[in-house]
Motif scaffolding. Structure first.
Motif, mmCIF file in Angstrom:
data_model
loop_
_atom_site.group_PDB
_atom_site.id
_atom_site.type_symbol
_atom_site.label_atom_id
_atom_site.label_comp_id
_atom_site.label_asym_id
_atom_site.label_seq_id
_atom_site.Cartn_x
_atom_site.Cartn_y
_atom_site.Cartn_z
ATOM 1 N N ALA A 1 1.339 2.588 -3.722
ATOM 2 C CA ALA A 1 0.433 1.921 -4.858
ATOM 3 C C ALA A 1 -0.071 3.035 -5.452
ATOM 4 C CB ALA A 1 -0.157 0.786 -4.216
ATOM 5 N N ASP A 2 -0.283 2.851 -6.953
ATOM 6 C CA ASP A 2 -1.099 3.661 -7.767
ATOM 7 C C ASP A 2 -2.620 3.767 -7.314
ATOM 8 O OD1 ASP A 2 0.901 2.816 -10.814
ATOM 9 O OD2 ASP A 2 1.287 4.457 -9.306
ATOM 10 N N SER A 3 -3.047 2.613 -6.905
ATOM 11 C CA SER A 3 -4.198 2.497 -6.474
ATOM 12 C C SER A 3 -4.738 3.522 -5.438
ATOM 13 C CB SER A 3 -4.717 1.208 -6.315
ATOM 14 O OG SER A 3 -4.070 0.648 -5.172
ATOM 15 N N VAL A 4 -3.822 3.883 -4.652
ATOM 16 C CA VAL A 4 -3.979 4.892 -3.380
ATOM 17 C C VAL A 4 -3.789 6.184 -3.431
ATOM 18 C CG1 VAL A 4 -4.217 2.706 -2.033
ATOM 19 C CG2 VAL A 4 -2.066 3.880 -1.902
ATOM 20 N N LYS A 5 -2.533 6.563 -4.463
ATOM 21 C CA LYS A 5 -2.098 7.498 -4.717
ATOM 22 C C LYS A 5 -2.996 8.901 -4.554
ATOM 23 C CE LYS A 5 2.078 6.534 -7.232
ATOM 24 N NZ LYS A 5 2.985 6.593 -8.308
ATOM 25 N N GLY A 6 -2.915 9.661 -3.853
ATOM 26 C CA GLY A 6 -3.880 11.108 -3.762
ATOM 27 C C GLY A 6 -5.126 10.465 -2.698
ATOM 28 N N ARG A 7 -5.103 9.524 -2.189
ATOM 29 C CA ARG A 7 -6.126 9.301 -1.212
ATOM 30 C C ARG A 7 -5.725 9.023 -0.033
ATOM 31 N NH1 ARG A 7 -9.464 5.065 -2.069
ATOM 32 N NH2 ARG A 7 -7.751 3.728 -3.052
ATOM 33 N N PHE A 8 -4.571 8.036 0.238
ATOM 34 C CA PHE A 8 -3.676 7.638 1.387
ATOM 35 C C PHE A 8 -2.684 8.513 1.544
ATOM 36 C CE2 PHE A 8 -5.458 2.863 1.375
ATOM 37 C CZ PHE A 8 -6.831 3.314 1.025
ATOM 38 N N THR A 9 -2.435 8.563 2.981
ATOM 39 C CA THR A 9 -1.097 9.055 3.403
ATOM 40 C C THR A 9 -0.378 8.617 4.546
ATOM 41 O OG1 THR A 9 -1.873 11.565 2.921
ATOM 42 C CG2 THR A 9 0.010 11.384 4.114
ATOM 43 N N ILE A 10 0.877 8.102 4.383
ATOM 44 C CA ILE A 10 1.568 7.475 5.323
ATOM 45 C C ILE A 10 2.514 8.422 5.985
ATOM 46 C CG2 ILE A 10 3.397 6.809 3.731
ATOM 47 C CD1 ILE A 10 3.821 4.024 5.111
ATOM 48 N N SER A 11 2.630 8.353 7.269
ATOM 49 C CA SER A 11 3.639 9.016 8.063
ATOM 50 C C SER A 11 4.025 8.368 9.274
ATOM 51 C CB SER A 11 3.027 10.342 8.474
ATOM 52 O OG SER A 11 1.794 9.929 9.444
ATOM 53 N N VAL B 1 0.942 -1.233 -0.193
ATOM 54 C CA VAL B 1 0.005 0.123 0.073
ATOM 55 C C VAL B 1 0.749 1.281 0.084
ATOM 56 C CG1 VAL B 1 -1.818 1.270 1.318
ATOM 57 C CG2 VAL B 1 -2.004 -1.184 1.031
ATOM 58 N N ALA B 2 1.782 1.327 0.985
ATOM 59 C CA ALA B 2 2.676 2.468 0.967
ATOM 60 C C ALA B 2 4.022 2.101 2.018
ATOM 61 C CB ALA B 2 1.948 3.717 1.582
ATOM 62 N N THR B 3 4.997 2.759 1.801
ATOM 63 C CA THR B 3 6.224 2.784 2.747
ATOM 64 C C THR B 3 6.718 3.951 2.946
ATOM 65 O OG1 THR B 3 7.856 2.455 0.720
ATOM 66 C CG2 THR B 3 6.667 0.300 1.662
ATOM 67 N N ILE B 4 7.566 4.111 3.863
ATOM 68 C CA ILE B 4 8.118 5.224 4.408
ATOM 69 C C ILE B 4 9.682 4.910 4.863
ATOM 70 C CG2 ILE B 4 6.948 5.310 6.708
ATOM 71 C CD1 ILE B 4 6.890 8.486 6.331
ATOM 72 N N THR B 5 10.637 5.855 4.525
ATOM 73 C CA THR B 5 11.855 5.493 5.026
ATOM 74 C C THR B 5 12.042 6.373 6.438
ATOM 75 O OG1 THR B 5 12.913 7.495 4.146
ATOM 76 C CG2 THR B 5 12.747 5.352 2.741
ATOM 77 N N ASN B 6 13.179 5.806 7.158
ATOM 78 C CA ASN B 6 13.206 6.662 8.372
ATOM 79 C C ASN B 6 13.549 8.372 8.108
ATOM 80 O OD1 ASN B 6 15.747 6.296 7.492
ATOM 81 N ND2 ASN B 6 16.437 5.148 9.302
ATOM 82 N N GLY B 7 13.890 8.603 6.851
ATOM 83 C CA GLY B 7 14.183 9.728 6.677
ATOM 84 C C GLY B 7 12.862 10.601 6.152
ATOM 85 N N GLY B 8 11.992 9.792 5.835
ATOM 86 C CA GLY B 8 10.660 10.426 5.544
ATOM 87 C C GLY B 8 10.302 10.445 4.022
ATOM 88 N N SER B 9 10.946 9.648 3.124
ATOM 89 C CA SER B 9 10.717 9.458 1.713
ATOM 90 C C SER B 9 9.428 8.260 1.839
ATOM 91 C CB SER B 9 11.884 8.902 1.142
ATOM 92 O OG SER B 9 12.927 9.962 0.846
ATOM 93 N N THR B 10 8.743 8.498 1.009
ATOM 94 C CA THR B 10 7.443 7.671 0.818
ATOM 95 C C THR B 10 7.212 7.232 -0.522
ATOM 96 O OG1 THR B 10 5.946 9.613 0.208
ATOM 97 C CG2 THR B 10 6.029 9.113 2.741
ATOM 98 N N ASN B 11 6.605 6.124 -0.563
ATOM 99 C CA ASN B 11 6.170 5.271 -1.903
ATOM 100 C C ASN B 11 4.584 4.884 -1.744
ATOM 101 O OD1 ASN B 11 6.863 3.922 -4.502
ATOM 102 N ND2 ASN B 11 6.871 1.929 -3.282
#
Length: 122
Positions: free
Chosen positions: A60-70, A48-58
């Motif tokens: 899935a295309d299906s959730v872009k613009g709707r989901f936010t990882i932090s 769905v989504a990943t985040i590095t310890n520096g805050g970089s995010t990735n």
């Protein structure tokens, strides 16, 4: 021993929002990447989504613009804010952390939570 515990799942109507949380606890030395994956009935687990310890995010295309990882590194916690939910978002959501435990500080290991159910239905 390391544990990942998710919370925040539930039943929501289409168009609604949910916020998932996952706390990593136990004998943790350091955490690298954290993320959320999901598995719908009869389907394979997917990112769905990943985040590095520096805050970089990735995402899935299906959730872009709707989901936010932090994440809050001080609390070893990762969040997933889910907006504009759709029925196809229905799945068990799993938290993942790539971390070093105090018992194995030279190697990163993947840990998983037990999952939390998200159901989007009217």
């Amino acid at each position: 021993q390391v544990q990942l515990v998710e919370s925040g799942g539930g039943l929501v109507q289409p168009g609604g929002s949910l916020r998932l949380s996952c706390v990593a606890s136990g004998s943790i030395f350091s955490i690298r990447d954290m993320g959320w994956y999901r598995q719908a009935p009869g389907k394979q687990r997917e990112l769905v989504a990943t985040i590095t310890n520096g805050g970089s995010t990735n995402y899935a295309d299906s959730v872009k613009g709707r989901f936010t990882i932090s994440r809050d590194n001080a609390k070893n916690t990762v969040y997933l804010q889910m907006n504009s939910l759709k029925p196809e978002d229905t799945a068990v959501y799993y938290c993942n952390a790539d971390l070093r435990s105090r018992g194995s500080i030279y190697y990163y290991t993947d840990y998983w939570g037990q999952g939390t159910q998200v159901t989007v239905s009217s």
